[in-house]
Design a protein around this motif. Structure first.
Motif, mmCIF file in Angstrom:
data_model
loop_
_atom_site.group_PDB
_atom_site.id
_atom_site.type_symbol
_atom_site.label_atom_id
_atom_site.label_comp_id
_atom_site.label_asym_id
_atom_site.label_seq_id
_atom_site.Cartn_x
_atom_site.Cartn_y
_atom_site.Cartn_z
ATOM 1 N N MET A 5 0.832 -1.207 0.000
ATOM 2 C CA MET A 5 0.000 0.000 0.000
ATOM 3 C C MET A 5 0.865 1.256 0.000
ATOM 4 O O MET A 5 1.889 1.315 0.683
ATOM 5 C CB MET A 5 -0.900 0.022 1.239
ATOM 6 N N ASN A 6 0.424 2.255 -0.744
ATOM 7 C CA ASN A 6 1.037 3.574 -0.778
ATOM 8 C C ASN A 6 -0.095 4.551 -0.449
ATOM 9 O O ASN A 6 -0.923 4.847 -1.302
ATOM 10 C CB ASN A 6 1.632 3.852 -2.156
ATOM 11 N N LEU A 7 -0.163 4.981 0.806
ATOM 12 C CA LEU A 7 -1.278 5.778 1.304
ATOM 13 C C LEU A 7 -0.803 7.081 1.923
ATOM 14 O O LEU A 7 0.377 7.266 2.184
ATOM 15 C CB LEU A 7 -2.050 4.996 2.375
ATOM 16 N N THR A 8 -1.750 7.933 2.223
ATOM 17 C CA THR A 8 -1.501 9.121 3.017
ATOM 18 C C THR A 8 -2.211 8.888 4.345
ATOM 19 O O THR A 8 -3.408 8.574 4.357
ATOM 20 C CB THR A 8 -2.067 10.373 2.322
ATOM 21 N N ASP A 9 -1.489 9.017 5.475
ATOM 22 C CA ASP A 9 -2.123 8.751 6.759
ATOM 23 C C ASP A 9 -3.021 9.915 7.173
ATOM 24 O O ASP A 9 -3.157 10.910 6.465
ATOM 25 C CB ASP A 9 -1.091 8.391 7.831
ATOM 26 N N SER A 10 -3.650 9.792 8.321
ATOM 27 C CA SER A 10 -4.622 10.794 8.777
ATOM 28 C C SER A 10 -4.008 12.175 8.991
ATOM 29 O O SER A 10 -4.719 13.170 9.000
ATOM 30 C CB SER A 10 -5.298 10.318 10.067
#
Length: 142
Positions: A65-70
């Motif tokens: 996964m390549n996400l942006t955290d909160s």
């Protein structure tokens, strides 16, 4: 520096090679996995195992996964996801953090598998992961 690294990795994340969570020598075949608007995801359809969580049988699948955290920070990680097919529940069993606010290039400590990872109602990504783990369907393309 972190933002630059995340930008560079975003274009080549699927080409990063094998997961540190897979057996040495396992050749991955990363395939796009729908993850809604949260970021990018891939699943390795050639890595699939069975396990047990809280006495229940689960299917184990490997995702990247390549996400942006909160907090808006980039997060790049691999995870072994536990999928309880009859209950339609998903949990994270193991994780390797390539890039995160919790540290880079390290195994994330997971001592208890919380089977509440899936959204309510199930998201497009959850449904794709369930389909792959439970029926062997090809992961939905983004």
């Amino acid at each position: 520096m972190t933002a630059l690294l995340a930008a560079l990795l975003a274009g080549t994340v699927a080409m990063m090679g094998p997961s540190p969570l897979a057996e040495i020598g396992h050749p991955p075949q990363w395939q796009s996995l729908a993850v809604d608007d949260q970021g990018e995801g891939w699943i390795d359809p050639t890595w699939h195992k069975q396990g047990e969580v809280d006495g229940r049988p689960v299917e184990l699948v490997l995702v990247r996964m390549n996400l942006t955290d909160s907090d808006g920070k980039p997060m790049l990680f691999d995870a072994i996801m536990a999928v309880d097919c009859p209950a339609r529940k998903i949990g994270m069993k193991e994780s390797w953090l390539f890039l995160s606010r919790y540290g880079d290039n390290r195994r994330a400590p997971i001592t208890t598998v919380d089977m509440t990872f899936a959204s309510t109602p199930l998201s497009t990504g959850d449904l794709a992961l369930l389909a792959h783990a439970c029926t062997g369907e090809r992961a939905a393309e983004k």
